[in-house]
Design a protein around this motif. Structure first.
Motif, PDB file in Angstrom:
ATOM      1  N   PRO A 262       0.827  -1.211   0.000  1.00  0.00           N
ATOM      2  CA  PRO A 262       0.000   0.000   0.000  1.00  0.00           C
ATOM      3  C   PRO A 262       0.858   1.256   0.000  1.00  0.00           C
ATOM      4  O   PRO A 262       1.945   1.286   0.575  1.00  0.00           O
ATOM      5  N   LYS A 263       0.374   2.281  -0.710  1.00  0.00           N
ATOM      6  CA  LYS A 263       1.059   3.563  -0.704  1.00  0.00           C
ATOM      7  C   LYS A 263       1.000   4.164   0.696  1.00  0.00           C
ATOM      8  O   LYS A 263       0.008   3.994   1.418  1.00  0.00           O
ATOM      9  N   PRO A 264       2.060   4.859   1.128  1.00  0.00           N
ATOM     10  CA  PRO A 264       2.032   5.457   2.465  1.00  0.00           C
ATOM     11  C   PRO A 264       0.926   6.496   2.569  1.00  0.00           C
ATOM     12  O   PRO A 264       0.737   7.326   1.667  1.00  0.00           O
ATOM     13  N   ALA A 265       0.179   6.436   3.628  1.00  0.00           N
ATOM     14  CA  ALA A 265      -0.912   7.383   3.843  1.00  0.00           C
ATOM     15  C   ALA A 265      -0.357   8.688   4.393  1.00  0.00           C
ATOM     16  O   ALA A 265       0.623   8.693   5.140  1.00  0.00           O
ATOM     17  N   PRO A 266      -0.943   9.821   4.000  1.00  0.00           N
ATOM     18  CA  PRO A 266      -0.467  11.100   4.527  1.00  0.00           C
ATOM     19  C   PRO A 266      -0.590  11.139   6.040  1.00  0.00           C
ATOM     20  O   PRO A 266      -1.576  10.651   6.611  1.00  0.00           O
ATOM     21  N   PRO A 267       0.391  11.676   6.731  1.00  0.00           N
ATOM     22  CA  PRO A 267       0.288  11.805   8.192  1.00  0.00           C
ATOM     23  C   PRO A 267      -0.773  12.831   8.575  1.00  0.00           C
ATOM     24  O   PRO A 267      -1.317  13.545   7.720  1.00  0.00           O
ATOM     25  N   LYS A 268      -1.026  12.914   9.831  1.00  0.00           N
ATOM     26  CA  LYS A 268      -2.103  13.773  10.320  1.00  0.00           C
ATOM     27  C   LYS A 268      -1.858  15.248   9.997  1.00  0.00           C
ATOM     28  O   LYS A 268      -2.795  15.992   9.697  1.00  0.00           O
ATOM     29  N   GLY A 269      -0.613  15.673  10.004  1.00  0.00           N
ATOM     30  CA  GLY A 269      -0.323  17.095   9.782  1.00  0.00           C
ATOM     31  C   GLY A 269      -0.043  17.459   8.353  1.00  0.00           C
ATOM     32  O   GLY A 269       0.427  18.573   8.084  1.00  0.00           O
ATOM     33  N   ALA A 270      -0.328  16.567   7.382  1.00  0.00           N
ATOM     34  CA  ALA A 270      -0.037  16.859   5.980  1.00  0.00           C
ATOM     35  C   ALA A 270      -1.156  17.668   5.344  1.00  0.00           C
ATOM     36  O   ALA A 270      -2.287  17.725   5.843  1.00  0.00           O
ATOM     37  N   ALA A 271      -0.839  18.295   4.228  1.00  0.00           N
ATOM     38  CA  ALA A 271      -1.822  19.092   3.495  1.00  0.00           C
ATOM     39  C   ALA A 271      -2.929  18.192   2.960  1.00  0.00           C
ATOM     40  O   ALA A 271      -2.696  17.032   2.610  1.00  0.00           O
ATOM     41  N   ALA A 272      -4.140  18.735   2.860  1.00  0.00           N
ATOM     42  CA  ALA A 272      -5.286  17.938   2.417  1.00  0.00           C
ATOM     43  C   ALA A 272      -5.243  17.681   0.914  1.00  0.00           C
ATOM     44  O   ALA A 272      -5.621  16.610   0.447  1.00  0.00           O
ATOM     45  N   GLU A 273      -4.792  18.650   0.122  1.00  0.00           N
ATOM     46  CA  GLU A 273      -4.738  18.508  -1.329  1.00  0.00           C
ATOM     47  C   GLU A 273      -3.285  18.493  -1.795  1.00  0.00           C
ATOM     48  O   GLU A 273      -2.460  19.279  -1.322  1.00  0.00           O
TER      49      GLU A 273
ATOM     50  N   SER B   1      19.695  12.779   4.271  1.00  0.00           N
ATOM     51  CA  SER B   1      20.847  12.079   4.866  1.00  0.00           C
ATOM     52  C   SER B   1      21.213  12.673   6.217  1.00  0.00           C
ATOM     53  O   SER B   1      22.387  12.835   6.557  1.00  0.00           O
ATOM     54  N   GLY B   2      20.202  13.048   6.969  1.00  0.00           N
ATOM     55  CA  GLY B   2      20.426  13.555   8.312  1.00  0.00           C
ATOM     56  C   GLY B   2      20.813  15.012   8.384  1.00  0.00           C
ATOM     57  O   GLY B   2      21.044  15.525   9.479  1.00  0.00           O
ATOM     58  N   GLN B   3      20.889  15.688   7.254  1.00  0.00           N
ATOM     59  CA  GLN B   3      21.277  17.092   7.248  1.00  0.00           C
ATOM     60  C   GLN B   3      20.171  17.942   6.647  1.00  0.00           C
ATOM     61  O   GLN B   3      19.365  17.468   5.847  1.00  0.00           O
ATOM     62  N   LEU B   4      20.156  19.207   7.047  1.00  0.00           N
ATOM     63  CA  LEU B   4      19.187  20.162   6.519  1.00  0.00           C
ATOM     64  C   LEU B   4      19.805  20.818   5.288  1.00  0.00           C
ATOM     65  O   LEU B   4      20.833  21.509   5.380  1.00  0.00           O
ATOM     66  N   VAL B   5      19.217  20.572   4.114  1.00  0.00           N
ATOM     67  CA  VAL B   5      19.770  21.083   2.859  1.00  0.00           C
ATOM     68  C   VAL B   5      18.704  21.878   2.123  1.00  0.00           C
ATOM     69  O   VAL B   5      17.496  21.725   2.358  1.00  0.00           O
ATOM     70  N   ALA B   6      19.177  22.730   1.216  1.00  0.00           N
ATOM     71  CA  ALA B   6      18.278  23.538   0.399  1.00  0.00           C
ATOM     72  C   ALA B   6      17.832  22.741  -0.820  1.00  0.00           C
ATOM     73  O   ALA B   6      18.445  21.744  -1.203  1.00  0.00           O
ATOM     74  N   GLY B   7      16.764  23.208  -1.412  1.00  0.00           N
ATOM     75  CA  GLY B   7      16.257  22.537  -2.601  1.00  0.00           C
ATOM     76  C   GLY B   7      15.190  23.365  -3.284  1.00  0.00           C
ATOM     77  O   GLY B   7      14.783  24.429  -2.794  1.00  0.00           O
ATOM     78  N   PHE B   8      14.740  22.867  -4.438  1.00  0.00           N
ATOM     79  CA  PHE B   8      13.664  23.506  -5.197  1.00  0.00           C
ATOM     80  C   PHE B   8      12.489  22.544  -5.253  1.00  0.00           C
ATOM     81  O   PHE B   8      12.651  21.365  -5.591  1.00  0.00           O
ATOM     82  N   LEU B   9      11.300  23.051  -4.923  1.00  0.00           N
ATOM     83  CA  LEU B   9      10.088  22.257  -5.029  1.00  0.00           C
ATOM     84  C   LEU B   9       9.670  22.264  -6.508  1.00  0.00           C
ATOM     85  O   LEU B   9       9.268  23.303  -7.035  1.00  0.00           O
ATOM     86  N   ILE B  10       9.773  21.124  -7.152  1.00  0.00           N
ATOM     87  CA  ILE B  10       9.512  21.048  -8.586  1.00  0.00           C
ATOM     88  C   ILE B  10       8.023  20.899  -8.876  1.00  0.00           C
ATOM     89  O   ILE B  10       7.473  21.573  -9.754  1.00  0.00           O
ATOM     90  N   GLU B  11       7.335  20.020  -8.141  1.00  0.00           N
ATOM     91  CA  GLU B  11       5.905  19.810  -8.387  1.00  0.00           C
ATOM     92  C   GLU B  11       5.253  19.213  -7.152  1.00  0.00           C
ATOM     93  O   GLU B  11       5.932  18.676  -6.264  1.00  0.00           O
ATOM     94  N   ARG B  12       3.923  19.305  -7.097  1.00  0.00           N
ATOM     95  CA  ARG B  12       3.124  18.673  -6.041  1.00  0.00           C
ATOM     96  C   ARG B  12       2.146  17.695  -6.683  1.00  0.00           C
ATOM     97  O   ARG B  12       1.521  18.015  -7.707  1.00  0.00           O
ATOM     98  N   VAL B  13       2.038  16.515  -6.091  1.00  0.00           N
ATOM     99  CA  VAL B  13       1.175  15.471  -6.628  1.00  0.00           C
ATOM    100  C   VAL B  13       0.318  14.908  -5.513  1.00  0.00           C
ATOM    101  O   VAL B  13       0.534  15.164  -4.316  1.00  0.00           O
ATOM    102  N   ALA B  14      -0.673  14.107  -5.922  1.00  0.00           N
ATOM    103  CA  ALA B  14      -1.619  13.556  -4.948  1.00  0.00           C
ATOM    104  C   ALA B  14      -1.080  12.319  -4.242  1.00  0.00           C
ATOM    105  O   ALA B  14      -1.380  12.089  -3.070  1.00  0.00           O
ATOM    106  N   GLU B  15      -0.304  11.490  -4.939  1.00  0.00           N
ATOM    107  CA  GLU B  15       0.191  10.251  -4.355  1.00  0.00           C
ATOM    108  C   GLU B  15       1.697  10.153  -4.533  1.00  0.00           C
ATOM    109  O   GLU B  15       2.255  10.642  -5.522  1.00  0.00           O
TER     110      GLU B  15
END
Length: 671
Positions: A17-28, A70-84
């Protein structure tokens, strides 16, 4: 009764099964796919994270984020958002949305991904090249108002070039037209490029103009402002400072100016609906990115044009073999002027030994550093009230000495080190400091010495004694002049640092041509001709007394191309020679540099495409500590080679090989 499985294999299929969103995740669209800023080939992919409900509105595609990796806080670019999520294990939450500003567009991501694949590089490295460093203050400022389309410029000067007006018509209509423009000597090329950009803007589309350095950026930007106004064009240059540059770049991203002018990273400028991409002097080394993945602005613009359907203009006084290939394959048309236009605009070019009378008047013309014909041209220009440009291959003083008669290097008799002239002292060894006042050449026995390459400072001293009463100006290194007034003066400049003279130079002396032509470089003759034509293009026409004297043998092909002002002929020779030898741009080639162990390991793990060939490896130093191997394939297999190299580099990272290896696709310095 239960329905039997369709096959025996179905009995053993396990559905995870695909991992279910945790309680604090966005709805959409709760899953964010992020490109993390980690320059390692094994992480050259997107990683998935849960979007917190608190960041559901600010975590927009294209924004900057921070994530745990890998245990470190790194920068990045959010490329896209998907439902699953595609990842089948539990995900982590995004740590922080650095800024809700969407600095990336889908088109920019597509371009960067294509460039990374072409150069066997990482997506994150290309994204960092495409997007300037963030500065908070410009993001808090209101976006600029949309700029209306300017009127189309007349651009009558383009009528001097065959197909010039037809190319502008295609750009204005939004058609995908490609051209290679060979500018006439003395051409006001910033104004011509501004007319191309303004023509695209008049048709409601954007334009990107890429030039080698900040001086060229200032000239082209001023020409564009004169045509379309300050609000419709923006300059992107590192000398602006981080905040000013980010503010200018952000105004383009937010849909303000239609025209962007800048150096090599401007090739990624996010202009809306681009209509034309322009690169000036594509043979200049400054168009090549020095950091991985070592991209070239010309190839980035061509890739972008193929993705967007925009036009491309490769322009310059000279022409590279790469530009000639675009013409020969029919990908681009050449915009050249008729011979009568060329004769009217070109200065008179004189080379060494082009006729017997020159040698009869000056028997030492072939061996003298500045022969009589060069002094005559300089005196005539100064008498006419114009400045004289003197181009020398390097800045500084006298770095080495050679024999005056046979050009053999002058060596110390004690340690065989190179001799030099420290000021007015006799020849001294650069290694052991021994004085050799009575030096005799070991090859021919001559006692005469000459400078192997004389720098700008020593040249200024020599000419100052020859032309007393005239000011001497130098330009090069960290002290580059932008312009000089229309007054008699001697301007000594290194290649690429020539200042613009008001009204043009009366003469140009191109010294030490053999030093440029004799370099151990695949592009030596091409670069020498490019430097010469850039300087000669600043001289007034022959009808106004313009003279160019090149200190090189008149029988050499690049010298002949300069005399006839025919860079297309020389580019055709270069392309034919490289095709015969199997060198770029006739083929796609990669260079692998590193220790012998690193090069051997990478080559062993490399799955070569069909018809692939490995040249070498060969040592790069006397100790054999580093080696280089060249890999070449036919051009249609270039993407296969890049993919194979990327896979081999990934395997090295996974194995944690301690020795580094550098890979460059289509390197500019093969030999």
């Amino acid at each position: 009764m239960a329905t039997p499985p369709a096959s025996a294999d179905a009995l053993f299929e396990v559905t995870i099964p695909k991992p279910a969103p945790p309680k604090g995740a966005a709805a959409e669209l709760p899953v964010a796919r992020v490109c993390v800023e980690v320059s390692a080939h094994n992480v050259n992919k997107l990683f998935e994270y849960w979007v917190p409900a608190s960041a559901a509105e600010t975590a927009v595609p294209g924004c900057r984020v921070r994530v745990r990796f890998s245990g470190q806080l790194v920068a990045g670019f959010l490329i896209e958002r998907v439902a699953e999520a595609e990842y089948e294990r539990d995900l982590m939450l995004l740590e922080q949305v650095v800024s809700p500003e969407p600095v990336l567009t889908p088109q920019t991501v597509e371009l960067c991904r294509a460039v990374a694949e072409r150069y066997a590089g990482n997506l994150c490295d290309v994204l960092k090249e495409a997007v300037p460093a963030r500065r908070p203050k410009p993001e808090s400022e209101p976006p600029p108002e949309p700029v209306p389309a300017p009127p189309r410029p007349a651009a009558e000067a383009w009528s001097r070039y065959q197909w010039g007006q037809a190319f502008l018509n295609a750009v204005n209509a939004g058609r995908q037209a490609h051209a290679v423009w060979q500018a006439l000597p003395g051409e006001d090329w910033p104004a011509r490029l501004a007319e191309v950009a303004a023509t695209a803007a008049a048709g409601g589309r954007g334009a990107v103009v890429v030039v080698p350095d900040h001086r060229d950026v200032a000239r082209v930007h001023a020409a564009c402002v004169a045509l379309v106004g300050a609000g419709a064009v923006v300059a992107l240059s590192a000398d602006q400072g981080p905040s000013a540059r980010y503010r200018s770049w952000l105004s383009v991203r937010r849909g303000g100016p239609r025209i962007a002018v800048g150096a090599r990273s401007t090739a990624y400028a996010p202009v809306a609906d681009p209509g034309v991409f322009v690169v000036w002097d594509d043979g200049d080394d400054q168009h090549s990115e020095i950091s991985a993945p070592h991209t070239h602005a010309r190839d980035v613009l061509i890739t972008r044009a193929e993705l967007t359907g925009a036009a491309v203009l490769v322009a310059g006084f000279a022409r590279t073999a790469e530009a000639q290939r675009l013409v020969d394959t029919g990908w681009a048309v050449q915009l050249v002027a008729a011979r009568d236009q060329l004769r009217a605009a070109a200065p008179r070019v004189t080379a060494l030994g082009e006729h017997d009378s020159q040698l009869a008047r000056d028997e030492a013309a072939r061996t003298a550093r500045i022969p009589a014909v060069a002094f005559e041209a300089a005196r005539a220009a100064l008498s006419a009230g114009r400045p004289v440009l003197v181009q020398v291959p390097r800045r500084g003083y006298v770095p080495a000495l050679t024999c005056q008669d046979c050009r053999a290097p002058a060596r110390c008799r004690r340690c065989a080190g190179p001799l030099q002239l420290p000021g007015d002292s006799p020849p001294t060894c650069h290694w052991c400091a021994a004085v050799d006042a009575n030096h005799r050449c070991s090859a021919c026995g001559s006692r005469k010495l000459r400078a192997a390459v004389v720098g700008a400072k020593r040249t200024a001293e020599e000419l100052g004694r020859s032309f007393p009463g005239h000011p001497i100006r130098t330009s090069g290194g960290s002290d580059i002049l932008a312009s000089v007034p229309a007054k008699p003066a001697l301007v000594i400049a290194t290649p690429g640092a020539e200042p613009v003279a008001e009204g043009g130079y009366g003469a140009a002396l191109l010294l030490d041509g053999w030093a440029l032509l004799g370099r151990s470089d695949l592009r030596a003759t091409e670069k020498a001709l490019r430097h010469w034509m850039a300087a000669a293009g600043m001289v007034v026409p022959a009808a106004h007394g313009g003279r160019v004297v090149v200190l090189a043998d008149s029988t050499l092909a690049p010298v002949q191309a300069l005399v006839r002002w025919d860079p297309a002929w020389h580019a055709s020779l270069e392309l034919a020679g490289r095709t015969e030898l199997g060198f770029p741009p006739a083929v796609r080639m990669a260079a692998v540099d590193g220790t012998p162990e690193a090069v051997a390991t990478l080559l062993n793990a490399l799955a070569l495409p069909d018809n692939g060939e490995v040249l070498g490896p060969v040592p790069l130093d006397d100790q054999g500590a580093t080696e280089r191997a060249l890999i070449r394939v036919p051009r249609p297999q270039g993407h296969q080679l890049a993919a194979a190299l990327s896979t081999a580099l990934t395997s090295r990272v996974v194995r944690k090989d301690p020795t580094p290896a550098r890979v460059r696709m289509d390197p500019q310095d093969l030999v």
